[in-house]
Design an enzyme around this catalytic site. Structure first.
Site, PDB file in Angstrom:
ATOM      1  CG  HIS A   1      -1.864  -1.366   1.642  1.00  0.00           C
ATOM      2  ND1 HIS A   1      -2.664  -1.459   2.300  1.00  0.00           N
ATOM      3  CD2 HIS A   1      -1.929  -2.134   0.360  1.00  0.00           C
ATOM      4  CE1 HIS A   1      -3.110  -2.497   2.478  1.00  0.00           C
ATOM      5  NE2 HIS A   1      -2.943  -3.099   0.897  1.00  0.00           N
TER       6      HIS A   1
ATOM      7  CG  HIS B   1      -7.741  -3.283  -2.118  1.00  0.00           C
ATOM      8  ND1 HIS B   1      -7.218  -2.016  -1.639  1.00  0.00           N
ATOM      9  CD2 HIS B   1      -6.545  -4.459  -1.381  1.00  0.00           C
ATOM     10  CE1 HIS B   1      -5.819  -2.436  -0.583  1.00  0.00           C
ATOM     11  NE2 HIS B   1      -5.701  -3.445  -0.627  1.00  0.00           N
TER      12      HIS B   1
ATOM     13  CG  ASP C   1      -3.012  -5.777  -2.721  1.00  0.00           C
ATOM     14  OD1 ASP C   1      -3.208  -4.324  -1.735  1.00  0.00           O
ATOM     15  OD2 ASP C   1      -4.015  -5.965  -2.187  1.00  0.00           O
TER      16      ASP C   1
ATOM     17  CG  HIS D   1       0.095 -10.047  -2.867  1.00  0.00           C
ATOM     18  ND1 HIS D   1       0.164  -8.382  -3.005  1.00  0.00           N
ATOM     19  CD2 HIS D   1      -0.706  -9.631  -1.394  1.00  0.00           C
ATOM     20  CE1 HIS D   1      -0.247  -8.115  -1.769  1.00  0.00           C
ATOM     21  NE2 HIS D   1      -0.971  -8.504  -1.378  1.00  0.00           N
TER      22      HIS D   1
END
Length: 303
Positions: free
Chosen positions: A78, A237, A241, A264
């Site tokens: 973030h 969001h 990310d 991720h």
């Protein structure tokens, strides 16, 4: 010339780690040309530095973790997203613990901190990574792709089989030549499902999580009293990310990122594949800012 940027002043904040639940002191400091973004564990003696680069990513469960030997910094995405969105090339990020504070679960508080510190142009050309051809990684039905694009664009699709998300927008595409990162993406919060939270806590994750720093969803709806900040906040969001994860290339991108159910781990695999395939990208600078496919807000004076 499009110049590199750092912070004008040092600025501090306090928060809690999302996964550890620990209180964390965060200090953002200016850094010289070509430093990049460097995390510093100031609670250790001697201080340990971890550059924000794809090769230093260790764990990718629930967040992106940077490692240097047995020293780590969790949940960097973030803050890196805010750095990318504001075009910060060089900064030191000092921490008093092993996790970046979660703040409100978005990049918004970090944007505010950086803007409060002020931005300063430096006497060197900003380096961009331009994508020259498609690069893709896949894992099961998940996919992440880089494509050539004259600008910076992020497209993302999620597919959650959950009553609340099934009826909401699960895809978005943001072209940052016409859309403001600060207004349209930076305030999108991380989200979690009540059914998962007990499991996470058993594994010492999400110990600092609450409706204060995440969208919490149960079978009936969103538990946060104020509801959502954007109609498509969930997928926004994921875009936030991804922007943070992509900034681990060490430079701003000229190209498009497309993610389908990516997270991720897959984002990092894509970066490593791109870096290895040296014919798929080039480093470019712009002597004349008007010829660049990406523009940045003028540096703002410190508040």
């Amino acid at each position: 010339m499009i110049k590199q940027r750092t912070l004008k002043n040092t600025i501090r904040a306090t928060g809690v780690g999302l996964h550890s639940g620990e209180k964390v002191y965060l200090t953002l400091k200016p850094a010289p040309v070509d430093t990049g973004i460097v995390f510093r564990r100031a609670d250790l003696d001697p201080v340990v530095e971890i550059p924000a680069r794809a090769a230093n990513v260790g764990e990718t469960t629930m967040s992106t973790t940077l490692v240097n030997g047995d020293v780590k910094v969790d949940t960097v995405e973030h803050l890196l997203s805010a750095m990318a969105g504001l075009g910060i090339d060089n900064a030191y990020v000092e921490l008093s613990a092993s996790e970046v504070p979660i703040m409100d679960g978005s990049a918004g508080p970090f944007v505010f901190l950086i803007q409060s510190a002020g931005l300063e142009e430096q006497d060197a050309a900003k380096k961009f990574i331009r994508i020259l051809r498609e690069v893709t990684v896949e894992e099961g039905d998940k996919r992440a792709t880089f494509l050539p694009f004259e600008g910076f664009k992020v497209s993302f699709e999620i597919d959650f089989d959950h009553p609340v998300l099934r009826n909401r927008t699960q895809s978005a595409s943001v072209d940052f030549s016409s859309t403001s990162f600060v207004k349209e993406v930076s305030r999108a919060r991380t989200f979690g499902f009540m059914r998962d939270i007990e499991y996470l806590r058993k594994h010492n994750l999400a110990l600092g999580g609450s409706v204060e720093n995440a969208i919490v969803v149960d079978e009936d709806g969103v538990l946060n009293e104020d509801g959502l900040r954007y109609e498509d906040e969930f997928v926004k969001h994921k875009i936030l990310d991804a922007i943070g994860d992509l900034y681990l290339l060490g430079n701003s991108l000229i190209g498009e990122f497309k993610g389908y159910k990516s997270g991720h781990a897959l984002n990092n695999q894509l970066l490593r594949k791109l870096i290895a395939e040296t014919d798929a990208w080039e480093v470019v600078t712009f002597e004349d800012a008007s010829t660049a496919p990406i523009s940045y807000m003028r540096p703002v004076a410190a508040v």
